[in-house]
Structure formats: structure tokens, C-alpha cells
Design an enzyme around this catalytic site. Sequence first.
Site, short mmCIF file in Angstrom:
data_model
loop_
_atom_site.label_atom_id
_atom_site.label_comp_id
_atom_site.label_asym_id
_atom_site.label_seq_id
_atom_site.Cartn_x
_atom_site.Cartn_y
_atom_site.Cartn_z
N ASN A 1 -40.87 4.51 -3.59
CA ASN A 1 -41.87 3.46 -3.68
C ASN A 1 -42.24 3.32 -5.15
OD1 ASN A 1 -44.05 1.72 -3.35
ND2 ASN A 1 -45.47 3.37 -2.90
N GLY A 2 -42.11 2.11 -5.70
CA GLY A 2 -42.45 1.91 -7.11
C GLY A 2 -41.41 1.04 -7.76
N GLU B 1 -52.92 -17.45 2.95
CA GLU B 1 -52.06 -16.27 3.07
C GLU B 1 -51.68 -15.95 4.51
OE1 GLU B 1 -53.65 -12.44 1.81
OE2 GLU B 1 -55.66 -13.10 2.30
N ARG C 1 -47.58 -2.07 4.37
CA ARG C 1 -47.23 -1.96 2.95
C ARG C 1 -45.97 -2.75 2.59
NH1 ARG C 1 -49.84 2.31 0.52
NH2 ARG C 1 -48.29 2.30 -1.13
N LYS D 1 -49.68 -5.00 1.55
CA LYS D 1 -51.11 -4.68 1.39
C LYS D 1 -51.46 -4.24 -0.03
CE LYS D 1 -55.24 -4.02 3.04
NZ LYS D 1 -56.02 -5.25 3.22
N HIS E 1 -63.18 -34.56 -11.02
CA HIS E 1 -62.31 -34.40 -12.19
C HIS E 1 -60.84 -34.27 -11.80
CE1 HIS E 1 -65.89 -34.14 -14.63
NE2 HIS E 1 -66.38 -33.32 -13.70
N CYS F 1 -44.08 -0.98 -0.49
CA CYS F 1 -43.22 -0.09 0.28
C CYS F 1 -44.02 1.11 0.80
CB CYS F 1 -42.04 0.45 -0.51
SG CYS F 1 -41.07 -0.82 -1.28
N GLU G 1 -62.28 -17.68 -1.80
CA GLU G 1 -61.86 -16.64 -0.85
C GLU G 1 -61.46 -17.27 0.49
OE1 GLU G 1 -60.87 -13.80 -0.95
OE2 GLU G 1 -61.13 -12.93 1.03
N TRP H 1 -40.84 -3.59 0.72
CA TRP H 1 -41.26 -4.91 0.25
C TRP H 1 -40.41 -5.13 -1.01
CZ3 TRP H 1 -43.27 -7.15 -4.17
CH2 TRP H 1 -43.79 -8.44 -4.03
N LYS I 1 -57.76 -16.84 2.12
CA LYS I 1 -57.55 -16.31 3.48
C LYS I 1 -56.67 -17.24 4.27
CE LYS I 1 -58.35 -13.02 3.15
NZ LYS I 1 -58.90 -12.26 2.14
C1 F6R Z 1 -55.90 -10.93 0.06
C2 F6R Z 1 -55.71 -9.58 -0.46
C3 F6R Z 1 -55.22 -9.43 -1.85
C4 F6R Z 1 -55.85 -8.18 -2.50
C5 F6R Z 1 -55.25 -7.94 -3.89
C6 F6R Z 1 -55.89 -6.76 -4.57
O1 F6R Z 1 -56.41 -10.90 1.35
O2 F6R Z 1 -55.91 -8.62 0.23
O3 F6R Z 1 -55.45 -10.56 -2.61
O4 F6R Z 1 -57.23 -8.37 -2.59
O5 F6R Z 1 -53.87 -7.70 -3.75
O6 F6R Z 1 -55.71 -5.59 -3.85
P1 F6R Z 1 -56.61 -4.34 -4.11
O7 F6R Z 1 -58.00 -4.69 -3.70
O8 F6R Z 1 -56.03 -3.25 -3.28
O9 F6R Z 1 -56.53 -4.06 -5.59
#
Ligand code: F6R
Length: 607
Positions: free
Chosen positions: A100-101, A487, A27, A602, A503, A2, A480, A74, A484
Amino acid sequence: MCGIIGYIGQQQAVPILIGGLKKLEYRGYDSSGIGIINGKIIVRKTNGKIQNLQDLIQTHPVPSSTIGISHTRWATHGAPNKINAHPHSDNTGKITLVHNGIIENYEILKKELQSKGHKFESETDTEVIVHLISEYYKNDLLDAVRKAIKKLKGAFALGVICADHPELLVTARIGSPLIIGIGKNENFIASDVPAILEHTRKIIYLKDGELACLYKDKVDIFTFEGKSVKPKIDEVTFSIEAVQKQGFDHFMLKEVHEQPDVLQKMIGFRLKKGEVVLEGLNLTEKQLQSIKNITIVACGTAYHAGMVGKYIIEHLSGRPVNIDVSSEFRYRDPIVDKHTLLLAISQSGETADTLAAVREAKNKGAKVVSVCNVIGSSLARESDGVLYTHAGPEIGVASTKAYTAQVMMLYLFAIKLASIYKKVSEKELKAIISKLKQIPQAYKQILDHKENIATMAKANSHFGCFLFLGRNINYPTALEGALKLKEISYIPAEGYAAGEMKHGPIALIDEYRAVVCVAVQSETYDKMVSNIQEIRSRKGKVIAVATEGDQTIQDHAEHVVFVPKTHPLLTPLLAVIPLQLIAYYISVQRGCDVDQPRNLAKSVTVE
Ligand code: F6R
């Protein structure tokens, strides 16, 4: 999760709030709302993105007002709909707030309040806060907020206004980020700097356990206990352009392109005369010598950076490195003591699980160093030392430049340890440093060929399932790449250590699977090629990421993306760029919302 923004001053609040919300949309973006005062509290809220709120205000305008709060959500407690959207108001309609929280004890509080006659509208945890404030309100808003927050367990950043006090905005925080922006005859609250950057660069980072009264011409800060606090005002240095798309279609693509500059700056700042300078580390050479083991904690993409870090640090320093996702670390009674260095990696520095893992490790006596992007974040403040990546604001929900900056920081850290522990020869270290300096240029070369990657990715965007394979130090690169893709395109994608194929996962292979193989130069290259052959003989479509000069790979793969040759240890820095671009172009081709993928936000400030 949020985002919140609040305003008090002389200008019309609504355009400032809507403009700020748009900057915070990364966010959370499932519903939003605003609350202003004009004689009484007036609220507008709706589900969906900020544009829906803007449209609603067009059709249902609000009267003029120079004070207001707003929120982009969110969802945690309660579905993403209009009723659960913030702001939430009390039964008198006089007090409204954004939050927020997460309030952990909201169910007990809700029952208590209901027994006193409070009527609840939403399914949210947030609504209990405004009813509590209302319960304590005797014409003194600050006093009521202070009494209410003493009852709360969990994390919160709040913005509260009351129709009786159109000259006052009250804010408080614990565990969720909140900044105060200082303007000329106007002041702001926000979850993050970009929301208010076009109005002011003067920022107060409110600390956990502090609350503040904002008037248009002053800000008073107190501890929850009521002690007055002298604020420290910081000047934000990054430019407004840093939070704009600057001609790119998406923030993600812009951030992918920023990577050469980000890494170049890091090298310039941290490599002096062939020596690594880790300003902020806050550990003496003697303390570094006394480290017996290192534990890395992180989530998501940051965790993948940490996995690369494990390979590099173990190889260069000889010290054992454990790695855990933060949410697992804290619940498994980890073996950590005063000889452990805990490395916490987080772009935002606000990830709830990583913060909890840090607190757990500190309780057990470990020293904590964080690798963090957001300056002044909770993680940075709670760590003994902080290595800022200075990658600039990352707005795209899918992390790109923050990842490569984290990996770069781990190389620098590992080189520093290597120079102290003398595990590898000076010659090898010099060779790595010299190749590290060439990485930004190599990035540019890969990006120069992005159109080829785009064409290839689009041609493969119909596949309903992807596998990503890598070995050794590029196993995390495969993970990774898969993260990517899934998501931002919602295509099921799994990353595997290529040696694991036999396996189980090889059962998935047929002509409907695309398999992205990281087959860059390394001592396991031949084994990777064998894996590729096993996939092809089962009709899987292979996209290989290989090293320039590899003459044979084309015989084994449908498509090859080449990256420049570098030191084998540094290949994860290069191999990930094509994977970021493949995910990006497939997602664009499938018409997905690249910067704001569904169900995500985010920074994950709740567990
Ligand atoms: C994926 C992504 C998330 C963050 C994860 C940790 O693209 O961005 O997987 O890497 O939520 O976030 P931070 O780095 O802010 O702790």
C-alpha cells in the site's frame, strides 16, 4: 489507498484474509488478490470487488495454509486489472508481496533491475519491490527486505512472504498505515483495525521506519537500521458492531444516524461546567495567547469543515484564519512562521497531501494541532497536539459523521480561544454553548423526518445537474452538499456562494436544473430569498433548507426541508444533515453503489 491484511498462525489463512479484505474494501475495490504458502507460493487474483476473488477461490481452490497475505487495490500505476492486482511475485516464484503506497523512483529501479535480467509482468510501481527483494535474497528474507527498502523513495506498507520460510511474514512501513494484531498463537498485519477486530483487540501501531518479523507465536520489531524496538501494545476499545451495518442498508446511512450520539459524546467529554476542555491540545494558555494567525489545511470534506471553522474562529477569536486545500498549500511557499498555528483536519489522518502540508508548516516553525478521527494515525503522531473527534470508524466512503464531528471540534476550539482572547462577551459565549448542547437533540428531530426527505429526494433524482447555494457560514455547507451528491450519485453538482450566481453560474439555470438553497435563519436570509427568486424566474427547481417557523419560504420553493432553530452561528451543523440525506436517497434511487462509489477510496495516501 489500498488495503492489506496478512496472517500467520494455526488457522486456515484464506477465510481470515477474505473476511479482513471485506472490512478493508472501503480503501479501494478495483481488484484484489491473495498469496499463501503450501510448499510453494500460490496466488489468486482478479479484477473487481472482493466478491469476485471469493468466487475465483471457489472455482479455483487453494490448498490449506496457515500463512498468507492479501490486498484490495485502488489503482495508481497501471490499470485496474488482474495482472496489476497484488500480490506480485519475483521471477523465481518464491517471494510474493502486497503493498500500500507509492514508489516514486520505481522507473529508475525497474530499468536497473531489467538490465540485470529481471522480467516484469505488470505496469505497477509495486513490482519493483519484489524484484529488489529477490535481488538481495540469500536465504535471509528479513535481510533482503531491509536492503530493498533502503533503495525505495515514496510511501509503503508491505507484507512479504517467501516459500523458503513458511514460518515468517515480514512487514515494513514508511508513510502508509500498518498495524500488527497480536493473537494467541497467531499474528496479523493490516492497513486498519476493522480488518482484524474479530480476531484480536491487541494492536501495535508500526511506526514509520520500522519493520517487523511475524511468527505465529512472536513478533520482532526493528528499525530500518536494525535496532531492536520494544513494541507498545494498545487495546482497541471500539466494538465490532461499530464496523457492521447493524440493520441499515448502507454504512453511510448508519453513519448519518450515528451523528447525534457522536456529537453528544463530544459535548459530554469536552464541555465541563460550561468550559471547553481540549485534552490533547498540548498548548499552554500562554502559547495560545502568542498565536498571531491560524492556517487550516485539509482535503475534500475535511476542507469544507475547515471553511466553517474559519468563519467561527475568526468571529469568536478575532485572529485571522487562512485556509488552503493541503495539495495547494505545500506548493505555494505559504507564509507561516512560529506565530502561526496550523490546524490540520483529517478523518483518516493518513491523507498524503495533508501530511505533506503539516511537514512544510513544521519546517517553517509553525505549531501543528490536528483534528483527527483515527487514533494513532500518522497525522496524530506528527502533530504537536491532537484533538481526536472519537466519531468511531467511518466505513462509508462519503464522509458524514466525521464531517460533523470535525465541525463540532472547531466550535469547541473556537470557544476555547474566545474564552482566552475575550473577543466576544461572556453572555454571547454562554448563549452559543447552551445552543450547542441542544444540537444532538435537533439532529434527532431532523432524522425523525427522514422519510419526507427520502420521498422528496427520490422525486428529484431525475435531474441531470444540481446547484447548491449558500451564503456566509453556510457557503461551505453548500459545497459539502454538492460534494456528497456528486461523489455518490455521479450527478454533476456544483456548490456556490449564492452571491456569485450573477457572476456566471446563473447562465446554467433552466427548467432542467435543481437548485438546493441553504436558506436557514441568518443576517443574509433576505439576500438568499432574492437569489431563490432569481432562480425561479428562470424556471430552476428550488429545494430549500430552512428554519422551522419560517412562514414564507414555502411560497418561494418547490420543496422545503425544515431544520430546528438554533444560534445562527451553529446553523452549518444542522443544515448539512438534509443535504447528506438528499445525496443518499438520490444515489439509492439511481441504483448507485453508495458505500463504494466508483473511482474513490476512503483514505488518499498518495498525492
Ligand atoms: C468526501 C470525503 C473526502 C475526504 C478527503 C479527506 O466524502 O470523504 O473528500 O474528506 O479525502 O480525507 P481525510 O479526512 O481522511 O483527510
